[in-house]
Motif scaffolding. Structure first.
Motif, mmCIF file in Angstrom:
data_model
loop_
_atom_site.group_PDB
_atom_site.id
_atom_site.type_symbol
_atom_site.label_atom_id
_atom_site.label_comp_id
_atom_site.label_asym_id
_atom_site.label_seq_id
_atom_site.Cartn_x
_atom_site.Cartn_y
_atom_site.Cartn_z
ATOM 1 N N HIS A 109 28.213 -7.589 43.653
ATOM 2 C CA HIS A 109 27.398 -7.209 42.477
ATOM 3 C C HIS A 109 26.569 -5.672 42.669
ATOM 4 C CE1 HIS A 109 28.046 -10.773 40.208
ATOM 5 N NE2 HIS A 109 27.654 -11.423 41.383
ATOM 6 N N THR A 110 26.634 -5.393 43.820
ATOM 7 C CA THR A 110 25.903 -4.020 44.132
ATOM 8 C C THR A 110 26.898 -3.040 44.969
ATOM 9 O OG1 THR A 110 24.884 -4.753 46.199
ATOM 10 C CG2 THR A 110 23.492 -5.482 44.117
ATOM 11 N N SER A 111 27.968 -3.201 44.792
ATOM 12 C CA SER A 111 28.853 -2.016 45.383
ATOM 13 C C SER A 111 29.180 -1.262 44.204
ATOM 14 C CB SER A 111 29.992 -2.451 46.040
ATOM 15 O OG SER A 111 30.755 -1.542 46.793
ATOM 16 N N THR A 112 28.826 -0.106 43.876
ATOM 17 C CA THR A 112 29.034 0.565 42.777
ATOM 18 C C THR A 112 29.634 2.009 42.986
ATOM 19 O OG1 THR A 112 26.546 1.715 42.919
ATOM 20 C CG2 THR A 112 26.760 -0.197 41.656
ATOM 21 N N ASP A 113 30.062 2.821 42.075
ATOM 22 C CA ASP A 113 30.614 4.272 42.038
ATOM 23 C C ASP A 113 29.612 4.841 43.044
ATOM 24 O OD1 ASP A 113 33.207 3.286 41.149
ATOM 25 O OD2 ASP A 113 32.537 3.649 39.286
#
Length: 314
Positions: free
Chosen positions: A239-243
């Motif tokens: 849920h918290t690996s973002t671009d």
């Protein structure tokens, strides 16, 4: 070492990156014992040296440009190798340009504020590298495995419902996007160690007197929650690996592999920022030339006016 010698760092970083929007399962999706094709420890020593050279060069550029700050987030279970990774990977950089912040159980003052408050106070300045040895992610890891910790935060009733974790993932993502937009590059590293390797490292801390100080009975008790932590970490990665701030999962059963991976990911981030030495404007250039002329005029008889200048014919 030049900024063009970066292909290995970017290649390794790509292997470790958690693609945003991808569901993660632990330990199935990432092998803690993976050697990533490095058969021998001496191979890793060579690559670690290259990584440290890149970090040294780009830290100087980062400080000189004074535009970006870099925040390195280190997360791992106990005995995951965070301290050793910091010590070995960052040993070549200027210590004046690096700060390390460790976050233990929050103090009474910190509990009187929102859960991101104490982390915001430790963010790196422009031109600096800040390292969080554990971080704001403890609030979706330890607090999730031990939900009684939420009681200490004295949250209003409506903030403790079933959606608390999804809300915190969203809040953390928004905060990190805000920081990135304001010139703080975030590099997130999860040191993925196996349960058996953790057991071995705990025993070394017990058996070796010089390591006893690193062990507490609470460490062993937390092993009872191993599966809970694996699920919490998998949810965090999902849920918290973002671009703007992707996670990187580093195999941590072999410390020499972990250190190469950490150096590669941090170096790749600095290379992407591509900080440059400032080019002096015309006024500054005239001042430099004036200062140079004055210093050259002070040369004693028989001495070169500018010993730092290349000798004629070279």
């Amino acid at each position: 070492m030049t900024g063009h010698d970066d292909g290995w760092a970017h290649g390794l970083t790509g292997q470790l990156r958690v693609k945003p929007g991808t569901g993660v399962l632990l330990p199935g999706d990432f092998d803690p014992g993976d050697r990533l094709g490095l058969a021998k420890k001496k191979d890793s020593a060579r690559l670690l040296g290259r990584g440290k050279d890149l970090l040294e060069e780009y830290q100087r550029r980062l400080a000189a440009q004074d535009t970006w700050g870099v925040l390195v987030v280190l997360q791992a279970i106990d005995a995951g190798g965070k301290d050793g990774t910091i010590r070995h990977v960052m040993s070549g950089v200027n210590p004046q340009g690096v700060s390390v912040s460790g976050f233990k159980a929050p103090s009474a003052e910190e509990l009187d504020h929102d859960y991101l408050w104490r982390h915001g106070r430790r963010l790196p300045a422009r031109g600096q590298i800040g390292i969080f040895n554990r971080s704001h992610y403890e609030e979706v890891l330890v607090a999730r495995v031990h939900p009684e910790n939420l009681d200490r935060e004295r949250l209003p009733p409506q903030a403790r419902g079933t959606g608390v974790w999804k809300r915190r993932y969203r809040e953390i993502n928004d905060w990190e996007e805000y920081l990135t937009g304001n010139g703080i590059r975030i590099v997130k590293l999860f040191l993925n160690v196996s349960k058996e390797e953790q057991r071995t490292r705990f025993l070394k801390r017990i058996d070796r007197p010089e390591k006893n100080w690193k062990f507490s009975a609470g460490d062993a008790r937390e092993r009872r929650y191993w599966d809970d932590y694996q699920r919490a970490y998998a949810e965090m990665l999902t849920h918290t690996s973002t671009d703007c701030a992707p996670w990187h999962v580093l195999p941590a059963d072999h410390k020499w592999i972990t250190r190469v991976c950490a150096a590669a990911v941090i170096a790749a981030a600095l290379i992407e920022i591509d900080p440059r030495y400032p080019v002096p404007d015309e006024v500054t250039r005239r001042e430099l030339l004036q200062a140079r002329a004055e210093l050259e005029a002070e040369a004693p008889p028989g001495a070169r006016s500018d010993p730092a200048a290349p000798k004629p014919g070279t």
